[in-house]
Scaffold this motif. Sequence first.
Motif, PDB file in Angstrom:
ATOM      1  N   LEU A   4      41.843  42.099  48.138  1.00  0.00           N
ATOM      2  CA  LEU A   4      41.345  41.401  46.964  1.00  0.00           C
ATOM      3  C   LEU A   4      39.958  40.862  47.288  1.00  0.00           C
ATOM      4  O   LEU A   4      39.763  40.204  48.312  1.00  0.00           O
ATOM      5  N   ASN A   5      39.001  41.155  46.410  1.00  0.00           N
ATOM      6  CA  ASN A   5      37.618  40.734  46.623  1.00  0.00           C
ATOM      7  C   ASN A   5      37.127  39.974  45.395  1.00  0.00           C
ATOM      8  O   ASN A   5      36.965  40.551  44.319  1.00  0.00           O
ATOM      9  N   ILE A   6      36.931  38.682  45.555  1.00  0.00           N
ATOM     10  CA  ILE A   6      36.394  37.833  44.496  1.00  0.00           C
ATOM     11  C   ILE A   6      34.909  37.668  44.793  1.00  0.00           C
ATOM     12  O   ILE A   6      34.529  37.016  45.765  1.00  0.00           O
ATOM     13  N   ASP A   7      34.078  38.281  43.971  1.00  0.00           N
ATOM     14  CA  ASP A   7      32.662  38.422  44.283  1.00  0.00           C
ATOM     15  C   ASP A   7      31.805  37.639  43.292  1.00  0.00           C
ATOM     16  O   ASP A   7      31.604  38.054  42.148  1.00  0.00           O
ATOM     17  N   SER A   8      31.323  36.470  43.733  1.00  0.00           N
ATOM     18  CA  SER A   8      30.366  35.656  42.967  1.00  0.00           C
ATOM     19  C   SER A   8      30.839  35.403  41.534  1.00  0.00           C
ATOM     20  O   SER A   8      30.097  35.595  40.572  1.00  0.00           O
ATOM     21  N   VAL A   9      32.082  34.942  41.397  1.00  0.00           N
ATOM     22  CA  VAL A   9      32.679  34.772  40.078  1.00  0.00           C
ATOM     23  C   VAL A   9      32.306  33.416  39.480  1.00  0.00           C
ATOM     24  O   VAL A   9      32.440  32.373  40.132  1.00  0.00           O
ATOM     25  N   THR A  10      31.846  33.459  38.236  1.00  0.00           N
ATOM     26  CA  THR A  10      31.609  32.256  37.441  1.00  0.00           C
ATOM     27  C   THR A  10      32.469  32.339  36.188  1.00  0.00           C
ATOM     28  O   THR A  10      32.488  33.375  35.506  1.00  0.00           O
ATOM     29  N   ASN A  25      37.239  36.764  49.956  1.00  0.00           N
ATOM     30  CA  ASN A  25      37.930  37.998  50.303  1.00  0.00           C
ATOM     31  C   ASN A  25      39.314  37.673  50.856  1.00  0.00           C
ATOM     32  O   ASN A  25      39.472  36.718  51.618  1.00  0.00           O
ATOM     33  N   LEU A  26      40.289  38.468  50.470  1.00  0.00           N
ATOM     34  CA  LEU A  26      41.645  38.335  50.987  1.00  0.00           C
ATOM     35  C   LEU A  26      42.026  39.634  51.679  1.00  0.00           C
ATOM     36  O   LEU A  26      41.965  40.708  51.075  1.00  0.00           O
TER      37      LEU A  26
END
Length: 259
Positions: A4-10, A25-26
Amino acid sequence: MICLNIDSVTVRRGSRDLLSDVSLNLSAGEVVAVLGPNGAGKSTLFRAITNEYPSASGRVLLGEKPVSDWAPLECALQMAILPQSSSLSFSFTVNEVVQMGRTPHASSREHNQDICRRALLEVDALHLANRSYTHLSGGEKQRVHLARVLAQIWEPPLVGNRVLLLDEPTSALDPRHQHQTLAVARAFASQGVGVIVILHDLNLAAQYADRIVILKNGKKCADGCPAEVLTRETIQSVFDIRAMIMAHPVHGYPLVVAE
């Protein structure tokens, strides 16, 4: 392997950013605890991961594809979420509630029943299997829903990795079941499942998590192993608590003691 990749989330609601440029990142087999004061953006992060709250900017990748690009059935085989509260007012039996987790699977009734039995055993709720869900205590209901999401991702999918999202899974539990719940999360991680768990108890996070991420005012302000993150300075800054940090006398993970 990053699952799981959380990339610069707003995430924005009106003129307010509930999350601001958060990245995380997970890895498969990793337990990440997310901490922060009330209103820090922890549950919003989960809603962004599942695309319940679409991102104003940034992206969330499950495997190599945006979460929004996965078909719902394919996504359900890989990712399960236990929300803070689950509303269910019909008089299903506990076993029927847990079987809801098997809905995405095209497997036999006998196989599904076996997995539900094993999931209930994992969370110390097998003795509740034939009880009416509506007659349970809050803590018992929480354990039943944990069994449901475990049953959902019990087996590795043909494509992708498994991700387990737990939003305050210990909030209604007694101390024994708090530890048992997080031990189950660790056991699933040992099978290659990536786990993100929202907690308020700093010491539980230190004991069970590989990494701790701290959010404050919708921003990530710390990310690292428990010893790196749980410092006197960070706890004072984020939680407004003066604390002493000491090493556990047997296992060595940090213990946080309020002054």
